[in-house]
Structures are given as C-alpha cells and as structure tokens.
Enzyme design. Structure first.
Site, mmCIF file in Angstrom:
data_model
loop_
_atom_site.group_PDB
_atom_site.id
_atom_site.type_symbol
_atom_site.label_atom_id
_atom_site.label_comp_id
_atom_site.label_asym_id
_atom_site.label_seq_id
_atom_site.Cartn_x
_atom_site.Cartn_y
_atom_site.Cartn_z
ATOM 1 C CD GLU A 214 -2.772 -1.345 2.404
ATOM 2 O OE1 GLU A 214 -2.696 -0.469 3.289
ATOM 3 O OE2 GLU A 214 -3.549 -2.319 2.484
ATOM 4 C CD GLU B 7 -4.730 -7.761 1.364
ATOM 5 O OE1 GLU B 7 -5.585 -7.104 2.017
ATOM 6 O OE2 GLU B 7 -3.514 -7.498 1.389
#
Length: 357
Positions: free
Chosen positions: A161, A268
């Site tokens: 991220e 995810e």
C-alpha cells in the site's frame, strides 16, 4: 478419485445462463447454500485464503481450508506489529506456526507483509533514529524475516500500500522520510531478493479497480521502480471490491496491469454488499446481490483471461463469511466471501466458477 475440472464444471449447481458483456453474471440466481465443490480443483491457478494461529485449533476451518485451498497467506502473524518488538527484537513464533501448518499439509505459502506504511514507526522512529542506524536495521529486519523462510515461500508482499488513498502520488511515511520515497521500496525489494532469491516479490495495493486514478498511479510506480532496478516479480491487487463501481472498470484495470507482463495476484478479495460511509442505502437486497455477483464475476473473468504465466493465485481474505475481518470487526453482516459460515456456496462462488467455464 479426484474429479476432473470438466466433471466439476458440469455439476448442476454451477449452471449459469450466458449473458452479454461484463454484467452477464448479474442474473446468477442467489444460491440457497448448495454444496461448494473444491475451489482448488476448479480454478486453473492456485486458490488461496488466509490463516491465523487461533484457526489452527478449529477442526471445521482446517477441513474447509484443506478442501478448497492450495495456498495460504498468514493474515496477521507476519505483520510488523507482531514480529517486531522494542529495541529491534523479533518474534516469529506465530508466523512459524502458520507456515508450518501449511507446509505439513502441502499448501504453498504467500508471505504478507514485509514493509507497510502503517506499521513499525514506534521502533523505526525517523525523528530520533540516526539515518545510518535506521538503514542498517531496515536491512537487517528484511534479511532476517525473509531469509528465515528462504525456499519455503511462493512469494512475498514486499511493499504494501505505497500509493496515496486518492491516487494522488505516494504515501508519506516513516520509511519514505528516512530512505526516500522510491528509495525505501527499491531497497526493500533488493534485500528481499537477496534473502529469498526464488520467491516472487510483489508490490501490493488496494482500490486499484475501485479508483482508476489510483490504479494508474500504481502501475506507473511499478514501471518506475523496475527502471530503477527493483526486482519486482509481480503485482498484487487486493480487490476489496466496491460492488457499485461501473461495469467494465475491473476489466480495464486488469488489462492495463497485464500489459506489464508480470504475474498478477488477486491477493485479498472480499466484496461486502453494505455501503461504508454513504447514506442512505435504498437498494434492495436483490439489487445489491446482483451488483455483488456481477462485480465478482467480472473480476474472476478478467483474471482467468490472463495468460497462464500471469495467474499467480486467486486469494480471498478469509475463506468463509465467519472468517472475514469485515464480519469479525462488525463492518459487515452480509456475505463478503465465496463460502457461507458452513462452507457452502454463496452466489458469488457461482460467478467465479462460471468465469472459469
């Protein structure tokens, strides 16, 4: 005898009418909890989910995981908040348990996550720690952690991220302030490559399908880091799907990502029907379910359309609804995963299987 993919795809519960364009999955009838055939036998790539140490003591979780999964991602045990203590002390015992369970049961493991903007600042304090000490401890942590599992991991989320929430540039964090915005990422990949040279090393990010600007910024970052010599081996798209995004948006991102030629990991996946922070929600349950099934089907179809060498794995963040972090934290009460609490097929499961067909 293990059924063939043809036998599995021919099973009655998997029948979904053929429609046009990206929304052809939207009319898949909500299933009333039919039996779910093993996803690892249906998908033409590894199917993965997450595991945590407390789940290793649950017989039902173990049975469903071994039935459906060929890959396991530690959900929390390898995050820096668990592995790194005061004074640069390490504790990998919980990580070892999850990796050992996977190894003992023939599952490959995907490591998650080495460097993340949201963790480590308490120990890696860029305001007080001398830069040379910061860099040395950074290198030592990566080489120790990744090297501990050398040869045991299929891949690693090396940097997690790094892109700003809205896609406007990159996140400012303790890593970037001490080692440079691109520098901390290049360095992390170099250290990970040296520690585990055969593992596929991923740059992992979320909202890439949901926010086109963020997806574009992410792919430009991958290109830039590769030019700087970072040994990036794959792209991780978390795919926490906003089911209200326009049809075709997921397909567009997957096509753009595929153009880089790297393996892609749907890393995810989940897909809650509830809105977060947007009121009021006047959609009917049927409308929300149709959006959910359509978007999951589009993602699965776009991923399955990739060349085989680019399909690293298709991973859901939790296996059954009761395993979802969204449900555990009270952020969702619907069905954000492919399997319900009993391990039976949710409607989105059928969309994934239809995409394979």
């Amino acid at each position: 005898m293990k059924p063939s993919r043809r036998d599995l795809l021919a099973a009655p519960l998997l029948a979904v009418p053929a429609l046009s364009a990206c929304d052809r999955f939207a009319s898949a009838a909500p299933a009333q909890g039919p039996e779910a055939l093993p996803l690892k036998d249906i998908l033409p790539c590894p199917f993965g989910a997450t595991g945590m140490t407390w789940q290793l003591d649950q017989a039902d979780w173990i049975a469903q995981t071994l039935k459906h999964c060929s890959q396991l991602t530690p959900e929390w045990e390898q995050k820096m908040e668990r592995t790194l203590g005061p004074g640069f002390t390490y504790d990998f015992e919980p990580s070892d348990r999850v990796v050992g369970f996977a190894r003992d049961n023939g599952l490959r493991v995907h490591g998650h996550t080495v460097i993340w903007y949201s963790q480590g600042a308490e120990v890696f304090d860029d305001a007080t720690l001398p830069r040379d000490r910061f860099a040395a401890e950074y290198d030592r942590y990566i080489s120790t952690f990744v090297g501990r599992y050398k040869g045991q991991m299929a891949g690693w989320d090396v940097v997690n991220e790094p892109v700003a929430e809205d896609g406007e540039g990159l996140r400012d964090c303790h890593w970037s302030r001490a080692l440079g915005m691109d520098g901390y990422m290049v360095r992390a990949f170099e250290q990970a490559k040296a520690a585990d040279p055969d593992a596929v090393l991923f740059l992992n990010e979320y909202n890439l399908e949901n926010i086109p600007k963020k997806g574009a910024t992410f792919l430009k970052l991958v290109e830039r880091l590769l030019k700087l010599g970072a040994p990036i081996g794959g792209i991780g798209t978390q795919s926490h799907l906003d089911i209200e995004i326009p049809a075709g948006q997921i397909t567009t991102f997957m096509r753009d990502a595929a153009s880089l030629g790297l393996p892609i990991h749907v890393s995810e996946l989940d897909f809650p029907m509830q809105r977060e922070g947007r009121m009021p929600d006047l959609r009917s349950v049927a409308d929300k379910r149709a959006q959910q099934v359509a978007r999951v089907g589009e993602l699965a179809e776009a991923f399955m359309a990739l060349p085989e060498r680019q399909r690293y794995a298709f991973t859901t963040w939790g296996l059954r609804d009761i395993d979802s972090w969204l449900v555990r934290e009270g952020k969702s009460s619907d069905s954000p995963l492919l399997l319900d609490a009993e391990g039976r097929a949710n409607p989105a499961y059928q969309a994934v299987v239809a995409a394979v067909g």
